[in-house]
Scaffold this motif. Structure first.
Motif, PDB file in Angstrom:
ATOM      1  N   SER A   1       0.834  -1.209   0.000  1.00 60.53           N
ATOM      2  CA  SER A   1       0.000   0.000   0.000  1.00 60.53           C
ATOM      3  C   SER A   1       0.862   1.248   0.000  1.00 60.53           C
ATOM      4  O   SER A   1       1.697   1.434   0.884  1.00 60.53           O
ATOM      5  N   ALA A   2       0.671   2.099  -1.005  1.00 59.68           N
ATOM      6  CA  ALA A   2       1.447   3.328  -1.140  1.00 59.68           C
ATOM      7  C   ALA A   2       0.667   4.514  -0.582  1.00 59.68           C
ATOM      8  O   ALA A   2      -0.538   4.434  -0.313  1.00 59.68           O
ATOM      9  N   LEU A   3       1.366   5.624  -0.409  1.00 57.57           N
ATOM     10  CA  LEU A   3       0.748   6.858   0.048  1.00 57.57           C
ATOM     11  C   LEU A   3       0.185   7.632  -1.140  1.00 57.57           C
ATOM     12  O   LEU A   3       0.830   7.736  -2.184  1.00 57.57           O
ATOM     13  N   SER A   4      -0.996   8.186  -0.969  1.00 61.48           N
ATOM     14  CA  SER A   4      -1.499   9.125  -1.951  1.00 61.48           C
ATOM     15  C   SER A   4      -0.785  10.453  -1.746  1.00 61.48           C
ATOM     16  O   SER A   4      -0.085  10.656  -0.754  1.00 61.48           O
ATOM     17  N   ARG A   5      -0.952  11.372  -2.680  1.00 59.88           N
ATOM     18  CA  ARG A   5      -0.308  12.679  -2.542  1.00 59.88           C
ATOM     19  C   ARG A   5      -0.791  13.392  -1.278  1.00 59.88           C
ATOM     20  O   ARG A   5       0.001  13.988  -0.544  1.00 59.88           O
ATOM     21  N   GLU A   6      -2.074  13.291  -0.997  1.00 61.50           N
ATOM     22  CA  GLU A   6      -2.627  13.946   0.195  1.00 61.50           C
ATOM     23  C   GLU A   6      -2.101  13.283   1.471  1.00 61.50           C
ATOM     24  O   GLU A   6      -1.770  13.970   2.451  1.00 61.50           O
TER      25      GLU A   6
END
Length: 366
Positions: free
Chosen positions: A327-332
């Motif tokens: 699971s990656a981070l979204s920009r927000e």
């Protein structure tokens, strides 16, 4: 030549090192070397670097990429080992996560660990898909491979329900008891409640002298509770209960994923927990709890992505990329995490002495 009888398991802080990846998903050797140096902190950080564990995304990378990360990490650790000894600092060991999706690949990785001179190997039997009998695998396959080599390699078991692939969540106590009879099996890393740690300790003591089979706590925050001296009637009762569960043995070390970002802070946590310094234990626990809160989002936890983002912010690595399937981070989320980490760094700077604050400049050491 060192024998197994000469080997004493390294105690203290074990950091399951993250695998540094480029945006295209390929291992980044330069970043991996920088991270190793950062985690060593010139002898003030990790006691053990655990390469290719759960935090290393072992089950998200193929065999060639796993082996590449292992080679680079062990090579860099060993390069700094003699330097630390000459400087009078604590040496650091490189333990290799041998676990792979299949028995054959696991044995291939064991051969690699022997070839490159790793200090120890770690096997999570329940995470190997085609392994029916963990004890027989150790007694026959692993033992035969080790017997065929001149150099011994201590093996540690790894028990973590999160990576078990069958219906069995944890190793059976009987299996740990039988495995502890093997001279090369020297301990177990456990991500489980204290009662299970105690079961394993009791089982291993059937065949080993006290201290010869070491327990490493995989749920890092547990050490700040298990090793806490208690006062008052109920506090004393709680302490005696924990001692009963662990059969009067304290853990030999802690395995901390968050220490990828905070190696000195977690080394301090291990030391103050060992010393029973409650005030400083509470201080560090409050900081670690805030870090854990920083990567909890409505969409779910992003712990591994948060570690890589934090290392990227500190200039230790050039990319915060995670492997496909992680699971990656979204920009927000990344922006929110950055703000939380900046605030946490300021708090750490205000509460801990410089000696116990991780210094990114160590990543630049030759």
């Amino acid at each position: 030549m060192r024998t197994l009888e000469d080997y004493a398991p390294r105690r203290g802080l074990s950091i399951p090192i993250v695998s540094c990846l480029s945006p295209d998903g390929e291992p980044n050797d330069a970043d991996q070397r920088r991270l190793v140096r950062y985690l060593i902190q010139s002898g003030r950080g990790a006691d053990v670097l655990f390469v290719m564990g759960t935090t290393g995304e072992w089950n998200k990378l193929d065999q060639a990429r796993r082996h590449r990360v292992i080679r680079v990490s062990v090579e860099e650790t060993k390069k700094h080992e003699s330097r630390l000894v000459r400087a009078g600092e604590r040496p650091v060991e490189a333990w290799v996560g041998l676990t792979a999706p299949t028995r054959a690949q696991t044995l291939e990785t064991l051969e690699l660990a022997l070839e490159i001179g790793a200090h120890a190997g770690v096997i999570a039997p329940l995470a190997i898909s085609d392994l029916e009998d963990p004890v027989r695998f150790l007694q026959r396959d692993v033992a035969d491979l080790l017997d065929a080599r001149e150099r011994p390699l201590p093996i540690f078991l790894y028990d973590n329900a999160d990576i078990s692939v069958g219906g069995q969540a944890h190793l059976r106590t009987r299996a740990v008891k039988e495995a502890s009879r093997l001279d090369f099996v020297r301990g177990i890393k456990v991500s489980a409640p204290p009662r299970r740690l105690g079961h394993y300790t009791k089982a291993a003591r059937q065949f080993r002298d006290l201290g010869a089979f070491d327990i490493y706590v995989g749920d890092a925050m547990q050490i700040l509770r298990l090793m806490r001296p208690r006062t008052g009637f109920w506090g004393a009762l709680r302490e005696h209960w924990n001692r009963f569960l662990l059969h009067d043995l304290l853990p030999s070390g802690v395995v901390s994923g968050p220490a990828n970002l905070f190696p000195r802070e977690w080394q301090r946590a291990w030391r103050v927990a060992s010393a029973g310094d409650v005030e400083r234990m509470d201080e560090l626990e409050s900081l670690f709890v805030k870090f854990a809160a920083s990567y909890r989002f409505p969409e779910g936890k992003r712990s591994l992505a948060a570690l890589k983002r934090g290392l990227f912010r500190r200039g230790v690595v050039s990319s915060d990329a995670v492997a496909k399937g992680t699971s990656a981070l979204s920009r927000e989320q990344a922006a929110q995490l950055d703000a939380s980490l900046e605030k946490l760094d300021d708090e750490i700077a205000g509460r801990l002495p410089a000696r116990w604050r991780s210094d990114p400049s160590h990543a630049d050491e030759p």
